[in-house]
Design a protein around this motif. Structure first.
Motif, short mmCIF file in Angstrom:
data_model
loop_
_atom_site.label_atom_id
_atom_site.label_comp_id
_atom_site.label_asym_id
_atom_site.label_seq_id
_atom_site.Cartn_x
_atom_site.Cartn_y
_atom_site.Cartn_z
N ILE A 47 115.93 -43.77 -5.22
CA ILE A 47 116.07 -43.82 -4.04
C ILE A 47 116.95 -45.31 -3.64
O ILE A 47 116.91 -46.23 -3.90
CB ILE A 47 115.13 -44.05 -2.94
N GLU A 48 118.47 -44.66 -3.38
CA GLU A 48 119.39 -44.97 -2.82
C GLU A 48 119.89 -46.07 -1.59
O GLU A 48 120.02 -47.08 -1.46
CB GLU A 48 120.64 -45.06 -3.15
N LEU A 83 114.19 -60.10 4.51
CA LEU A 83 113.58 -60.95 3.75
C LEU A 83 113.61 -60.00 2.21
O LEU A 83 113.58 -61.54 1.83
CB LEU A 83 112.20 -60.81 4.11
N TYR A 84 113.56 -59.19 1.64
CA TYR A 84 113.05 -59.14 0.25
C TYR A 84 114.02 -57.83 -1.05
O TYR A 84 114.46 -57.90 -1.56
CB TYR A 84 111.97 -58.98 -0.44
N GLY A 85 114.96 -57.57 0.91
CA GLY A 85 115.34 -56.10 -0.06
C GLY A 85 114.29 -55.12 -0.39
O GLY A 85 115.42 -53.91 -0.85
N THR A 86 114.15 -55.17 0.33
CA THR A 86 112.66 -53.29 0.35
C THR A 86 113.81 -52.78 0.21
O THR A 86 114.73 -52.63 1.49
CB THR A 86 111.54 -53.97 0.51
N ARG A 87 113.58 -50.92 0.11
CA ARG A 87 113.99 -50.32 0.98
C ARG A 87 112.39 -49.21 1.30
O ARG A 87 111.53 -49.20 -0.21
CB ARG A 87 114.27 -49.21 -0.72
N SER A 88 112.27 -48.35 2.34
CA SER A 88 111.94 -47.79 2.66
C SER A 88 111.75 -46.80 3.15
O SER A 88 112.69 -46.21 3.29
CB SER A 88 111.21 -48.73 4.07
N GLU A 133 119.69 -34.81 6.39
CA GLU A 133 120.54 -35.47 5.49
C GLU A 133 119.15 -35.63 4.39
O GLU A 133 119.86 -36.18 3.31
CB GLU A 133 120.72 -37.06 6.25
N VAL A 134 118.06 -35.49 3.89
CA VAL A 134 117.60 -35.95 3.11
C VAL A 134 117.58 -34.97 1.95
O VAL A 134 116.93 -35.38 0.58
CB VAL A 134 116.24 -35.66 3.01
N ASP A 135 118.04 -33.52 1.97
CA ASP A 135 118.64 -32.76 0.44
C ASP A 135 118.79 -33.26 -0.51
O ASP A 135 119.94 -34.08 -0.01
CB ASP A 135 119.53 -31.23 1.02
N GLY A 136 117.80 -33.66 -1.54
CA GLY A 136 118.67 -34.41 -2.93
C GLY A 136 118.16 -35.48 -2.80
O GLY A 136 118.62 -36.76 -4.00
N GLN A 137 117.63 -36.25 -1.93
CA GLN A 137 118.05 -37.61 -1.40
C GLN A 137 116.99 -38.41 -2.74
O GLN A 137 116.53 -39.30 -2.72
CB GLN A 137 118.05 -38.52 -0.37
N LEU A 138 116.08 -37.24 -2.67
CA LEU A 138 114.50 -38.36 -3.25
C LEU A 138 114.22 -37.35 -4.71
O LEU A 138 113.05 -38.02 -5.56
CB LEU A 138 113.13 -37.51 -2.08
N SER A 139 114.90 -36.64 -4.91
CA SER A 139 114.99 -36.26 -6.51
C SER A 139 115.77 -37.55 -7.77
O SER A 139 114.97 -37.24 -8.60
CB SER A 139 115.69 -35.32 -6.88
#
Length: 177
Positions: A68-69, A24-29, A59-65
């Motif tokens: 968030i894409e 609905l809104y394009g949010t990221r979660s 696969e999280v390594d480095g994704q949260l530094s």
């Protein structure tokens, strides 16, 4: 535009709510759940939104530094500490704190209050007095609420009582530092 750009959801119907907010809104979660529940989340997200960018726990390594894409990031509770301070506009817990011990609940509240931005929202809906767990009772009012934060909603959730058969309460707090 007032639409949250990141919803942090814990347990309950997290996957469907996060999916709806995204569509609905394009949010990221960022979805934090037990390791055995995350494959179900991945299955639902992949089925109903096959083009979504989903980051799995391994696969999280480095994704949260940085920012968030991905559309959805799936984390185990042991990875929740990887989330940066002030990264979320919305945190949701539905019907799962009631199944945890008070120390575990406190850990999630610390995470939520740390990760919410100024003006961010915490929505929580759980049984008022859950007695179906071994460490019962777990009482909604005994959750480690920050009582200084304003509550926009603080009432019995009658719909959930009707479908679940147990009295539930829901609260929506606004993060103010």
């Amino acid at each position: 535009d007032g639409i949250p750009d990141l919803a942090t959801a814990n347990y309950g119907f997290f996957c469907y709510l996060s999916l709806a907010l995204h569509q609905l809104y394009g949010t990221r979660s960022v979805l934090v759940d037990l390791p055995e529940m995350l494959p179900l989340a991945w299955t639902v997200l992949s089925h109903y939104n096959p083009g979504a960018r989903v980051v799995l726990p391994h696969e999280v390594d480095g994704q949260l530094s940085g920012p968030i894409e991905a559309d959805f990031v799936l984390l185990t509770p042991s990875q929740a500490g990887l989330l940066r301070d002030g990264v979320a506009d919305l945190a949701i817990n539905t019907a799962s704190f009631q199944e945890m011990t008070y120390p575990v609940i406190a850990g999630y509240f610390d995470l939520v209050y740390r990760c919410l931005r100024e003006g961010g929202l915490l929505y929580c809906m759980n049984e008022i007095d859950c007695r179906k767990v071994p460490h019962a009772p777990i009482e909604f009012e005994r959750f480690p609420w920050n009582r200084r934060l304003p509550a926009l909603i603080d009432a019995e959730y009658e719909y959930q009582r009707l479908i679940q058969g147990a009295p539930c309460w829901h609260r929506l707090q606004v993060m103010a530092r």
